[in-house]
Design a protein around this motif. Structure first.
Motif, mmCIF file in Angstrom:
data_model
loop_
_atom_site.group_PDB
_atom_site.id
_atom_site.type_symbol
_atom_site.label_atom_id
_atom_site.label_comp_id
_atom_site.label_asym_id
_atom_site.label_seq_id
_atom_site.Cartn_x
_atom_site.Cartn_y
_atom_site.Cartn_z
ATOM 1 N N VAL A 128 47.503 46.758 17.123
ATOM 2 C CA VAL A 128 48.264 45.622 17.748
ATOM 3 C C VAL A 128 49.107 45.726 19.041
ATOM 4 O O VAL A 128 49.657 46.671 19.064
ATOM 5 C CB VAL A 128 49.414 45.212 16.644
ATOM 6 N N LYS A 129 49.052 44.950 19.918
ATOM 7 C CA LYS A 129 49.712 45.041 21.103
ATOM 8 C C LYS A 129 48.869 45.921 22.257
ATOM 9 O O LYS A 129 49.431 46.223 23.428
ATOM 10 C CB LYS A 129 51.063 45.238 20.892
ATOM 11 N N HIS A 130 47.931 46.457 21.622
ATOM 12 C CA HIS A 130 47.127 47.539 22.843
ATOM 13 C C HIS A 130 46.736 46.531 24.037
ATOM 14 O O HIS A 130 45.818 45.559 23.603
ATOM 15 C CB HIS A 130 46.010 48.192 21.964
ATOM 16 N N SER A 131 46.878 47.059 25.140
ATOM 17 C CA SER A 131 46.655 46.180 26.334
ATOM 18 C C SER A 131 44.969 46.578 26.433
ATOM 19 O O SER A 131 44.588 47.714 27.075
ATOM 20 C CB SER A 131 47.471 46.523 27.665
ATOM 21 N N LEU A 132 44.305 45.436 27.003
ATOM 22 C CA LEU A 132 43.046 45.841 27.227
ATOM 23 C C LEU A 132 42.833 45.411 28.974
ATOM 24 O O LEU A 132 41.817 45.821 29.515
ATOM 25 C CB LEU A 132 41.979 44.750 26.494
ATOM 26 N N VAL A 133 43.681 44.372 29.282
ATOM 27 C CA VAL A 133 43.570 43.955 30.500
ATOM 28 C C VAL A 133 45.125 43.804 31.072
ATOM 29 O O VAL A 133 45.449 42.875 30.363
ATOM 30 C CB VAL A 133 42.731 42.531 30.972
ATOM 31 N N LEU A 134 45.165 44.144 32.001
ATOM 32 C CA LEU A 134 46.970 44.074 32.546
ATOM 33 C C LEU A 134 46.686 43.052 33.760
ATOM 34 O O LEU A 134 45.782 43.419 34.563
ATOM 35 C CB LEU A 134 47.348 45.569 33.025
ATOM 36 N N PRO A 135 47.662 42.320 33.783
ATOM 37 C CA PRO A 135 47.695 41.057 34.690
ATOM 38 C C PRO A 135 48.001 41.728 36.163
ATOM 39 O O PRO A 135 48.789 42.571 36.432
ATOM 40 C CB PRO A 135 48.842 40.585 34.521
ATOM 41 N N ARG A 136 47.030 41.561 36.963
ATOM 42 C CA ARG A 136 46.861 41.857 38.216
ATOM 43 C C ARG A 136 46.751 43.291 38.621
ATOM 44 O O ARG A 136 47.287 43.970 39.798
ATOM 45 C CB ARG A 136 48.422 41.432 39.174
ATOM 46 N N LYS A 137 46.350 43.989 37.965
ATOM 47 C CA LYS A 137 46.067 45.539 37.933
ATOM 48 C C LYS A 137 44.634 45.669 37.798
ATOM 49 O O LYS A 137 43.869 44.863 37.047
ATOM 50 C CB LYS A 137 46.684 46.379 36.540
ATOM 51 N N PRO B 130 35.804 39.824 33.665
ATOM 52 C CA PRO B 130 35.529 39.142 35.075
ATOM 53 C C PRO B 130 34.836 40.338 36.072
ATOM 54 O O PRO B 130 34.507 40.012 37.055
ATOM 55 C CB PRO B 130 37.236 39.395 35.419
ATOM 56 N N VAL B 131 34.629 41.707 35.563
ATOM 57 C CA VAL B 131 34.143 42.592 36.298
ATOM 58 C C VAL B 131 32.374 42.202 36.555
ATOM 59 O O VAL B 131 32.066 42.569 37.526
ATOM 60 C CB VAL B 131 34.129 44.054 35.819
ATOM 61 N N VAL B 132 31.869 41.518 35.718
ATOM 62 C CA VAL B 132 30.669 40.957 35.518
ATOM 63 C C VAL B 132 30.337 39.871 37.042
ATOM 64 O O VAL B 132 29.438 40.072 37.474
ATOM 65 C CB VAL B 132 30.319 40.053 34.291
ATOM 66 N N LEU B 133 31.607 39.452 37.240
ATOM 67 C CA LEU B 133 31.471 38.518 38.553
ATOM 68 C C LEU B 133 31.923 39.157 39.929
ATOM 69 O O LEU B 133 31.991 38.499 40.764
ATOM 70 C CB LEU B 133 32.393 37.518 38.078
ATOM 71 N N GLY B 134 31.910 40.371 39.720
ATOM 72 C CA GLY B 134 32.533 41.265 40.880
ATOM 73 C C GLY B 134 33.935 41.256 41.116
ATOM 74 O O GLY B 134 34.299 41.416 42.467
ATOM 75 N N VAL B 135 34.758 40.952 40.146
ATOM 76 C CA VAL B 135 36.078 40.518 40.033
ATOM 77 C C VAL B 135 36.867 42.021 39.622
ATOM 78 O O VAL B 135 36.499 42.255 38.450
ATOM 79 C CB VAL B 135 36.789 39.639 39.631
ATOM 80 N N ASP B 136 37.887 42.774 40.479
ATOM 81 C CA ASP B 136 38.155 43.800 39.920
ATOM 82 C C ASP B 136 39.738 43.637 39.139
ATOM 83 O O ASP B 136 40.174 44.892 38.618
ATOM 84 C CB ASP B 136 38.506 44.730 40.953
ATOM 85 N N ARG B 137 40.173 42.535 39.232
ATOM 86 C CA ARG B 137 41.555 42.204 38.744
ATOM 87 C C ARG B 137 41.680 40.783 38.378
ATOM 88 O O ARG B 137 41.046 40.030 38.992
ATOM 89 C CB ARG B 137 42.476 42.820 39.287
ATOM 90 N N THR B 138 42.524 40.318 37.408
ATOM 91 C CA THR B 138 42.927 39.131 37.227
ATOM 92 C C THR B 138 44.276 38.794 36.874
ATOM 93 O O THR B 138 45.101 39.630 36.658
ATOM 94 C CB THR B 138 42.043 38.407 35.896
ATOM 95 N N PRO B 139 44.877 37.655 37.145
ATOM 96 C CA PRO B 139 46.396 37.369 36.694
ATOM 97 C C PRO B 139 46.417 37.194 35.280
ATOM 98 O O PRO B 139 47.586 37.247 34.758
ATOM 99 C CB PRO B 139 46.444 35.947 37.466
ATOM 100 N N ASN B 140 45.447 37.065 34.494
ATOM 101 C CA ASN B 140 45.515 36.957 33.194
ATOM 102 C C ASN B 140 45.742 38.296 32.338
ATOM 103 O O ASN B 140 45.314 39.308 33.020
ATOM 104 C CB ASN B 140 44.412 36.186 32.461
#
Length: 255
Positions: A36-45, A84-94
């Motif tokens: 629980v609470k393990h981060s899978l995607v960090l915002p803007r990282k 998002p990496v599938v779309l060529g995006v390396d980071r996301t605000p979410n």
């Protein structure tokens, strides 16, 4: 190196990979515990790993510039975190993190991106991204046009789709995040669903007692994204089995 057999995998996306694409990916997959609470995607990282969930439940959360946050979609064994990496995006605000503990299979992004060169893998994952966008769209539709207990019924059904059994280990904090309401309001909404004999709520757990009743309560805000996932991924031919033009493009009916 961990050897993973496709036949023993629970993740629905991985099970739909063609043998050729899976054989490329399998040596790169590493088992990971997801508390629980393990981060899978960090915002803007930078998204360093893509994770195929085998069990448990993750939340994707949007946060405003002044700190307000709301859950916008679930990720379970039907999908991946870091898509998002599938779309060529390396980071996301979410952000994305675990709400219900489980485990998964992760691969470093730098190793995963070359797999997208395989036409079957790319097409399957783009179909998945389409279903993610549809789920987001229907989250917005539910928030704008449906009342709170209908939205709660939708979220509970979506959790039920991704967790084995009828007991959902969901805290009031999580339910408040799902609905975008205060924790005090969650109890009232749960009582409404209990009064309709759809669920039984105890501290830290919601038991689904009548799924059909829950679907009836949710009405039109549940079902469309799920049907699209079944059409494009669960019940469709594996993309690599479909014809390819000489220039490498799929036929127009792929999506």
């Amino acid at each position: 190196m961990t050897f993973v057999r496709q036949s023993g995998i629970k993740n629905k996306l991985l099970r739909r990979f063609s043998k050729e694409a899976f054989d490329l990916l399998a040596p790169l997959l590493e088992p990971i515990d997801l508390p629980v609470k393990h981060s899978l995607v960090l915002p803007r990282k930078p998204i360093e790993h893509v994770c195929f969930l085998e069990s448990g439940l993750a939340s994707m959360v949007a946060e405003s510039s002044d700190g307000k946050s709301v859950e916008i979609r679930h990720i379970g064994r039907e999908g991946i975190a870091g898509y998002p990496v599938v779309l060529g995006v390396d980071r996301t605000p979410n952000s994305a993190f675990m709400q219900v503990p489980g485990h998964g299979l992760q691969v470093a992004t730098e190793d995963f991106v070359p797999i997208l060169d395989h036409p079957g893998a790319r097409q399957l994952l783009l179909r998945y991204v389409h279903t993610c966008e549809l789920q987001l769209a229907h989250t917005a539709l539910a928030a704008a046009k449906f009342n709170v207990h209908q939205r709660l019924a939708r979220w509970l059904l979506m959790c039920h789709d991704r967790i084995d059994g009828n007991d959902l280990p969901l805290t009031h904090e999580f339910l408040a995040l799902m609905l975008g309401v205060r924790r005090a309001g969650v109890t009232d909404e749960l009582h409404i669903l209990e009064g309709m004999h759809a669920i039984k709520s105890t501290r830290g757990n919601v038991r689904i007692t009548d799924r059909n009743k829950l679907i009836e309560i949710a009405g039109g805000c549940y079902g469309v994204p799920e049907q699209e996932y079944d059409r494009l991924i669960e019940n469709s031919p594996q993309p690599s089995t479909l014809p390819v033009h000489l220039n490498g493009n799929r036929h127009h009916d792929m999506l």
